[in-house]
Design a protein around this motif. Structure first.
Motif, PDB file in Angstrom:
ATOM      1  N   LYS A  75      -1.519  -5.079  -0.172  1.00  0.00           N
ATOM      2  CA  LYS A  75      -2.651  -5.721   0.721  1.00  0.00           C
ATOM      3  C   LYS A  75      -3.094  -7.045   0.044  1.00  0.00           C
ATOM      4  O   LYS A  75      -4.058  -7.388  -0.449  1.00  0.00           O
ATOM      5  CB  LYS A  75      -4.034  -4.770   0.448  1.00  0.00           C
ATOM      6  CG  LYS A  75      -4.968  -4.794   1.730  1.00  0.00           C
ATOM      7  CD  LYS A  75      -6.037  -3.761   1.601  1.00  0.00           C
ATOM      8  CE  LYS A  75      -7.068  -3.685   2.798  1.00  0.00           C
ATOM      9  NZ  LYS A  75      -8.085  -2.447   2.674  1.00  0.00           N
ATOM     10  N   THR A  76      -2.127  -7.795   0.084  1.00  0.00           N
ATOM     11  CA  THR A  76      -2.071  -9.148  -0.549  1.00  0.00           C
ATOM     12  C   THR A  76      -0.961 -10.246   0.294  1.00  0.00           C
ATOM     13  O   THR A  76      -0.336  -9.386   1.046  1.00  0.00           O
ATOM     14  CB  THR A  76      -1.710  -9.084  -1.969  1.00  0.00           C
ATOM     15  OG1 THR A  76      -1.952 -10.471  -2.574  1.00  0.00           O
ATOM     16  CG2 THR A  76      -0.271  -8.516  -2.238  1.00  0.00           C
ATOM     17  N   GLY A  77      -0.905 -11.162  -0.089  1.00  0.00           N
ATOM     18  CA  GLY A  77      -0.216 -12.243   0.963  1.00  0.00           C
ATOM     19  C   GLY A  77       1.085 -12.411   0.195  1.00  0.00           C
ATOM     20  O   GLY A  77       1.417 -12.210  -1.181  1.00  0.00           O
ATOM     21  N   LEU A  78       2.094 -13.010   0.891  1.00  0.00           N
ATOM     22  CA  LEU A  78       3.478 -13.197   0.320  1.00  0.00           C
ATOM     23  C   LEU A  78       3.458 -14.207  -0.735  1.00  0.00           C
ATOM     24  O   LEU A  78       3.983 -14.111  -1.961  1.00  0.00           O
ATOM     25  CB  LEU A  78       4.443 -13.774   1.514  1.00  0.00           C
ATOM     26  CG  LEU A  78       4.945 -12.834   2.490  1.00  0.00           C
ATOM     27  CD1 LEU A  78       5.565 -13.529   3.582  1.00  0.00           C
ATOM     28  CD2 LEU A  78       5.848 -11.975   1.781  1.00  0.00           C
ATOM     29  N   PHE A 109       0.175  -0.769   3.139  1.00  0.00           N
ATOM     30  CA  PHE A 109       0.030  -1.767   4.052  1.00  0.00           C
ATOM     31  C   PHE A 109       1.112  -2.780   4.243  1.00  0.00           C
ATOM     32  O   PHE A 109       2.146  -2.862   3.436  1.00  0.00           O
ATOM     33  CB  PHE A 109      -1.134  -2.646   3.780  1.00  0.00           C
ATOM     34  CG  PHE A 109      -2.504  -1.550   3.669  1.00  0.00           C
ATOM     35  CD1 PHE A 109      -3.127  -1.504   4.817  1.00  0.00           C
ATOM     36  CD2 PHE A 109      -2.997  -1.277   2.491  1.00  0.00           C
ATOM     37  CE1 PHE A 109      -4.294  -0.643   4.526  1.00  0.00           C
ATOM     38  CE2 PHE A 109      -3.975  -0.535   2.357  1.00  0.00           C
ATOM     39  CZ  PHE A 109      -4.700  -0.113   3.471  1.00  0.00           C
ATOM     40  N   GLY A 110       1.028  -3.654   5.237  1.00  0.00           N
ATOM     41  CA  GLY A 110       2.283  -4.323   5.710  1.00  0.00           C
ATOM     42  C   GLY A 110       2.208  -5.922   5.304  1.00  0.00           C
ATOM     43  O   GLY A 110       2.659  -6.602   6.067  1.00  0.00           O
ATOM     44  N   VAL A 111       1.555  -6.200   4.301  1.00  0.00           N
ATOM     45  CA  VAL A 111       1.587  -7.536   3.721  1.00  0.00           C
ATOM     46  C   VAL A 111       0.395  -8.340   4.640  1.00  0.00           C
ATOM     47  O   VAL A 111       0.458  -8.312   5.857  1.00  0.00           O
ATOM     48  CB  VAL A 111       2.730  -8.180   3.468  1.00  0.00           C
ATOM     49  CG1 VAL A 111       2.624  -9.610   2.860  1.00  0.00           C
ATOM     50  CG2 VAL A 111       3.624  -7.326   2.577  1.00  0.00           C
ATOM     51  N   MET A 112      -0.258  -8.859   3.826  1.00  0.00           N
ATOM     52  CA  MET A 112      -1.331  -9.722   4.552  1.00  0.00           C
ATOM     53  C   MET A 112      -0.580 -10.891   5.082  1.00  0.00           C
ATOM     54  O   MET A 112      -0.169 -11.813   4.307  1.00  0.00           O
ATOM     55  CB  MET A 112      -2.849  -9.947   3.784  1.00  0.00           C
ATOM     56  CG  MET A 112      -3.454  -8.587   3.388  1.00  0.00           C
ATOM     57  SD  MET A 112      -3.689  -7.638   4.544  1.00  0.00           S
ATOM     58  CE  MET A 112      -5.180  -8.625   5.388  1.00  0.00           C
ATOM     59  N   VAL A 143       7.208   6.817   2.215  1.00  0.00           N
ATOM     60  CA  VAL A 143       6.166   5.948   2.309  1.00  0.00           C
ATOM     61  C   VAL A 143       5.741   5.874   3.659  1.00  0.00           C
ATOM     62  O   VAL A 143       6.481   5.928   4.674  1.00  0.00           O
ATOM     63  CB  VAL A 143       7.051   4.513   1.960  1.00  0.00           C
ATOM     64  CG1 VAL A 143       5.871   3.269   2.033  1.00  0.00           C
ATOM     65  CG2 VAL A 143       7.505   4.467   0.606  1.00  0.00           C
ATOM     66  N   GLN A 144       4.450   5.691   3.794  1.00  0.00           N
ATOM     67  CA  GLN A 144       3.487   5.632   5.194  1.00  0.00           C
ATOM     68  C   GLN A 144       3.062   4.147   5.260  1.00  0.00           C
ATOM     69  O   GLN A 144       2.405   3.755   4.611  1.00  0.00           O
ATOM     70  CB  GLN A 144       2.358   6.732   5.289  1.00  0.00           C
ATOM     71  CG  GLN A 144       3.273   7.939   5.420  1.00  0.00           C
ATOM     72  CD  GLN A 144       1.940   9.212   5.418  1.00  0.00           C
ATOM     73  OE1 GLN A 144       1.061   8.815   5.345  1.00  0.00           O
ATOM     74  NE2 GLN A 144       2.557  10.504   5.524  1.00  0.00           N
ATOM     75  N   LEU A 145       3.373   3.515   6.284  1.00  0.00           N
ATOM     76  CA  LEU A 145       3.010   2.157   6.658  1.00  0.00           C
ATOM     77  C   LEU A 145       1.508   2.207   7.445  1.00  0.00           C
ATOM     78  O   LEU A 145       1.752   2.940   8.625  1.00  0.00           O
ATOM     79  CB  LEU A 145       3.889   1.542   7.493  1.00  0.00           C
ATOM     80  CG  LEU A 145       3.251   0.112   8.002  1.00  0.00           C
ATOM     81  CD1 LEU A 145       3.284  -0.951   6.801  1.00  0.00           C
ATOM     82  CD2 LEU A 145       4.355  -0.469   9.190  1.00  0.00           C
ATOM     83  N   GLU A 146       0.549   2.011   7.052  1.00  0.00           N
ATOM     84  CA  GLU A 146      -0.821   1.926   7.392  1.00  0.00           C
ATOM     85  C   GLU A 146      -0.917   0.774   8.199  1.00  0.00           C
ATOM     86  O   GLU A 146      -0.900  -0.426   7.617  1.00  0.00           O
ATOM     87  CB  GLU A 146      -1.737   2.414   6.600  1.00  0.00           C
ATOM     88  CG  GLU A 146      -3.324   2.350   7.123  1.00  0.00           C
ATOM     89  CD  GLU A 146      -4.270   2.946   6.217  1.00  0.00           C
ATOM     90  OE1 GLU A 146      -5.543   2.809   6.836  1.00  0.00           O
ATOM     91  OE2 GLU A 146      -4.068   3.052   5.196  1.00  0.00           O
ATOM     92  N   ASN A 147      -1.638   0.539   9.428  1.00  0.00           N
ATOM     93  CA  ASN A 147      -1.720  -0.712  10.122  1.00  0.00           C
ATOM     94  C   ASN A 147      -3.266  -1.015   9.663  1.00  0.00           C
ATOM     95  O   ASN A 147      -4.017  -0.384   9.233  1.00  0.00           O
ATOM     96  CB  ASN A 147      -1.848  -0.179  11.528  1.00  0.00           C
ATOM     97  CG  ASN A 147      -2.734   0.612  12.040  1.00  0.00           C
ATOM     98  OD1 ASN A 147      -2.304   1.913  12.129  1.00  0.00           O
ATOM     99  ND2 ASN A 147      -3.900   0.293  12.434  1.00  0.00           N
ATOM    100  N   PHE A 148      -3.228  -2.430   9.815  1.00  0.00           N
ATOM    101  CA  PHE A 148      -4.595  -2.872   9.352  1.00  0.00           C
ATOM    102  C   PHE A 148      -4.504  -4.662   9.781  1.00  0.00           C
ATOM    103  O   PHE A 148      -3.782  -5.247   9.734  1.00  0.00           O
ATOM    104  CB  PHE A 148      -4.632  -3.077   7.774  1.00  0.00           C
ATOM    105  CG  PHE A 148      -5.733  -3.581   6.983  1.00  0.00           C
ATOM    106  CD1 PHE A 148      -6.859  -2.398   6.971  1.00  0.00           C
ATOM    107  CD2 PHE A 148      -6.254  -4.763   6.738  1.00  0.00           C
ATOM    108  CE1 PHE A 148      -7.957  -2.886   6.428  1.00  0.00           C
ATOM    109  CE2 PHE A 148      -7.165  -5.224   6.131  1.00  0.00           C
ATOM    110  CZ  PHE A 148      -8.117  -4.102   6.011  1.00  0.00           C
ATOM    111  N   PRO A 149      -5.973  -4.801  10.331  1.00  0.00           N
ATOM    112  CA  PRO A 149      -6.251  -6.054  10.780  1.00  0.00           C
ATOM    113  C   PRO A 149      -5.782  -7.238   9.579  1.00  0.00           C
ATOM    114  O   PRO A 149      -6.324  -7.105   8.640  1.00  0.00           O
ATOM    115  CB  PRO A 149      -7.741  -6.079  11.419  1.00  0.00           C
ATOM    116  CG  PRO A 149      -7.898  -4.762  11.214  1.00  0.00           C
ATOM    117  CD  PRO A 149      -7.127  -3.974  10.332  1.00  0.00           C
ATOM    118  N   GLY A 150      -5.300  -8.254  10.316  1.00  0.00           N
ATOM    119  CA  GLY A 150      -4.974  -9.355   9.291  1.00  0.00           C
ATOM    120  C   GLY A 150      -3.434  -9.394   8.569  1.00  0.00           C
ATOM    121  O   GLY A 150      -3.107 -10.054   7.988  1.00  0.00           O
ATOM    122  N   SER A 151      -2.805  -8.009   8.800  1.00  0.00           N
ATOM    123  CA  SER A 151      -1.766  -7.812   8.281  1.00  0.00           C
ATOM    124  C   SER A 151      -0.520  -8.130   9.229  1.00  0.00           C
ATOM    125  O   SER A 151      -0.638  -8.340  10.472  1.00  0.00           O
ATOM    126  CB  SER A 151      -1.589  -6.434   7.353  1.00  0.00           C
ATOM    127  OG  SER A 151      -1.468  -5.625   8.732  1.00  0.00           O
TER     128      SER A 151
END
Length: 267
Positions: A75-78, A109-112, A143-151
């Motif tokens: 839950k952070t950016g590259l 999460f899928g990286v912000m 591992v389970q990928l959870e969708n999240f706005p902004g990611s």
């Protein structure tokens, strides 16, 4: 389907005395399966030792089953300062602690997204998630990928792109329709048809946009169509977990039992 919830979704209490009340409230609603997110006032796995001990102690006393951990991974950016820590320490630490209580499921999460992202950013995100799935699988985790706005995993199509690109048997999907609606205000069904082969867990919450802000509400009061979600899952004979995220804004003691009453009528 297995009813479950999250450690901070049952009651607003985050005090040292919270877990007996949380577990009692959940059990009264027939829920004994938990995903670990907050442990009292801190997010897993960076928790107070005494708080962890209390959670384990009362979990044993109340017959609670812990199945999943959600450390806020990626839950952070590259380019953010925290990315190397998430990549090199947080994932490993999360699994280390999970193993002490026989949990083998890690939510990520899928990286912000960041303003500095470029044409190669998607490939970098895929590399990070595939690396995480590989290291998790080597330890017996999924591992389970959870969708999240902004990611990078915000809409159904973007989740699908990541799931296909990572292409790892240990990498599945946590379907959170509330977060999908928050991202694009679209009905879930079209995305569900694309994503259902990957679904390993379902996060349930309801809400709607009020004043350009997503407001979480009791089940059946919002626009995410909880009733339709359950009908779709039943039609496809889904046997996995329904993880109830019932807290509203502000969170109140009655949120969990009120939403559970609505949900049980659908089941």
């Amino acid at each position: 389907m297995i009813l479950a919830t999250v450690t901070d979704e049952v009651l607003p209490d985050r005090s040292e005395a919270c877990f007996p009340h949380i577990f009692e409230t959940a059990l009264k609603q027939g829920v004994s399966t938990f995903e670990i997110r907050m442990v009292e006032a801190k997010r897993y796995p960076i928790v107070e030792a005494d708080a962890w001990t209390r959670m384990r102690k009362f979990g044993d006393e109340y017959g609670i089953t812990f199945t999943t951990v959600s450390p806020g991974l990626f839950k952070t950016g590259l380019s953010h300062d925290l990315m190397p820590i998430h990549r090199n320490q947080l994932a490993s630490m999360s699994m280390d602690l999970a193993e002490t209580i026989d949990i083998d499921v890690l939510v990520t999460f899928g990286v912000m997204r960041e303003a500095t992202d470029g044409p190669d950013s998607f490939a970098k995100v895929v590399e990070i998630l595939h690396e995480t799935a590989e290291s998790a699988a080597a330890r017996g985790f999924t591992v389970q990928l959870e969708n999240f706005p902004g990611s990078w995993a915000d809409t159904a199509d973007n989740c699908l792109a990541l799931l296909k690109a990572v292409d790892h048997p240990a990498f599945g999907y946590c379907w959170d329709v509330g977060n999908l609606y928050d991202a694009d205000q679209e009905h879930f069904m079209e995305g569900y048809q694309k994503l259902k082969p990957f679904i390993r867990n379902v996060h349930l919450k309801d809400g709607q946009y009020i004043g350009n802000h997503m407001v979480w509400q009791h089940f059946g009061k919002g626009k995410t169509d909880i009733k339709g979600q359950i009908a779709a899952l039943k039609a496809d004979n889904y046997k996995g977990t329904l993880t109830v995220e019932a807290k509203c804004e502000p969170q109140m003691d009655e949120d969990f039992p009120t939403s559970l009453e609505y949900l049980r009528a659908l089941l």
